[in-house]
Enzyme design. Structure first.
Site, PDB file in Angstrom:
ATOM      1  N   ASP A   8      -1.865  -0.789  -3.999  1.00 17.26           N
ATOM      2  CA  ASP A   8      -3.263  -1.022  -4.357  1.00 17.26           C
ATOM      3  C   ASP A   8      -3.461  -2.414  -4.935  1.00 17.26           C
ATOM      4  O   ASP A   8      -2.567  -2.968  -5.595  1.00 17.26           O
ATOM      5  CB  ASP A   8      -3.736   0.014  -5.382  1.00 17.26           C
ATOM      6  CG  ASP A   8      -3.957   1.386  -4.769  1.00 17.26           C
ATOM      7  OD1 ASP A   8      -4.033   1.487  -3.530  1.00 17.26           O
ATOM      8  OD2 ASP A   8      -4.058   2.368  -5.546  1.00 17.26           O
ATOM      9  N   SER A   9      -4.651  -2.976  -4.729  1.00 14.51           N
ATOM     10  CA  SER A   9      -4.929  -4.316  -5.261  1.00 14.51           C
ATOM     11  C   SER A   9      -4.866  -4.338  -6.784  1.00 14.51           C
ATOM     12  O   SER A   9      -4.570  -5.373  -7.384  1.00 14.51           O
ATOM     13  CB  SER A   9      -6.301  -4.796  -4.786  1.00 14.51           C
ATOM     14  OG  SER A   9      -7.325  -3.921  -5.220  1.00 14.51           O
TER      15      SER A   9
END
Length: 311
Positions: free
Chosen positions: A41-42
């Site tokens: 995930d970012s």
């Protein structure tokens, strides 16, 4: 011509996995195959394994390796994304939560279990990504998926802030955001994932990785020097060396007899069901099989470059 290999990145928080792939491909040349072996995930940091050239064929293998995360979980607050990036959905008291109570419920999450992914995730729903549907205001109906949690260690808890630190050893497909959400419900306070760092994938650690910011400013030659050779998978898979005759069979994807190969490494992840065969043409992946009731090795993929990779 860019070599094939494995590039370990230590991804920064706030950077998308796909952006890492795009930047590395731009540096190495747009015609170079580059992929990742499991997104991050970012809002998370840590180890991202990039596969370059013929190593892209290893994606499913590397994704099957166990992963280790260090998670910070905020008790008392639920969000629309199950992490800090989402809108706050509820706030609940967490004064009744103590380390002893957390440790009592953690064993209930171990082993095989059904986990519902976050609504804002990359899971496909009717041909579309769940996060794309969520952005359009559509609440996707996500089916539970089997995941395996090997180990959960409580490494810290602050009762004043309700912040929990958890070390997670798990299989592919596990959403730590979902674990945070479900753990909060089990504790009766709700929770979300406040921070996440992936520290290990199989035999590799985040501190072995090239910081993503440094990688983005590097030259193609520097990145090529940073590639791990394909035969480094000896750390992970049972490995054998083929002689000249068997090497020709490998090149053509022909089956092999195990008693005609020399064992060189025991490997650490035999549960994948794959073995590595090193030969004069590079390396190949084989899977145990039977032919006329006789045990053999059947070829899964030929990897590596024509030049010799072996000492």
């Amino acid at each position: 011509m860019t070599s094939s290999g494995i590039l370990l990145l230590d991804k920064a928080d706030g950077t998308r996995s796909t952006a890492c792939v795009d930047r590395v491909r731009t540096i190495l040349g747009r015609k170079t195959k580059v992929g990742h072996a499991g997104t991050l995930d970012s809002t998370a940091s840590g180890l991202l394994v990039l596969l370059v050239g013929k190593a892209t064929r290893l994606a499913s293998l590397v994704m099957s390796f166990p992963k280790v995360y260090q998670a910070s979980i905020q008790c008392g607050v639920t969000t629309s994304t199950d992490d800090r990036s989402g809108e706050v959905l509820s706030r609940r008291p967490f004064g009744h939560i103590y380390p002893e109570g957390i440790r009592r419920v953690l064993p209930g999450f171990l082993g095989w279990r059904s986990q519902v992914p976050p609504q804002v995730s990359a899971v496909h729903v009717a041909g579309q990504r769940a996060h794309d549907l969520a952005r359009k205001g559509v609440a996707p109906e996500l089916s539970p998926r089997p995941v395996f949690l090997c180990r959960l260690d409580l490494t810290g808890f602050d009762p004043a802030s309700g912040r929990m630190e958890l070390r997670v050893l798990c299989s592919k497909g596990t959403y730590v955001r979902s674990l945070a959400r479900d753990l909060g419900e089990r504790l009766g306070c709700g929770a979300h994932l406040a921070a996440l760092r992936r520290t290990h994938i199989g035999p590799w650690a985040a501190d072995q990785g090239l910081p993503s910011d440094q990688a983005f400013g590097a030259s193609s030659g520097f990145l090529e020097e940073a590639l791990l050779p394909l035969d480094s998978l000896q750390q992970t898979l049972p490995s054998y060396r083929a002689g000249a005759k068997e090497a020709e069979a490998c090149l053509h994807g022909a089956p092999l007899r195990l008693d005609r190969l020399q064992a060189v490494a025991p490997g650490t992840c035999p549960s994948t069901g794959l073995v590595l065969v090193l030969h004069g043409h590079g390396v190949s992946l084989y899977r145990p099989a039977y032919e006329r009731d006789q045990p053999i090795l059947a070829c899964e993929a030929n990897l590596g470059e024509p030049e010799a990779l072996l000492p």
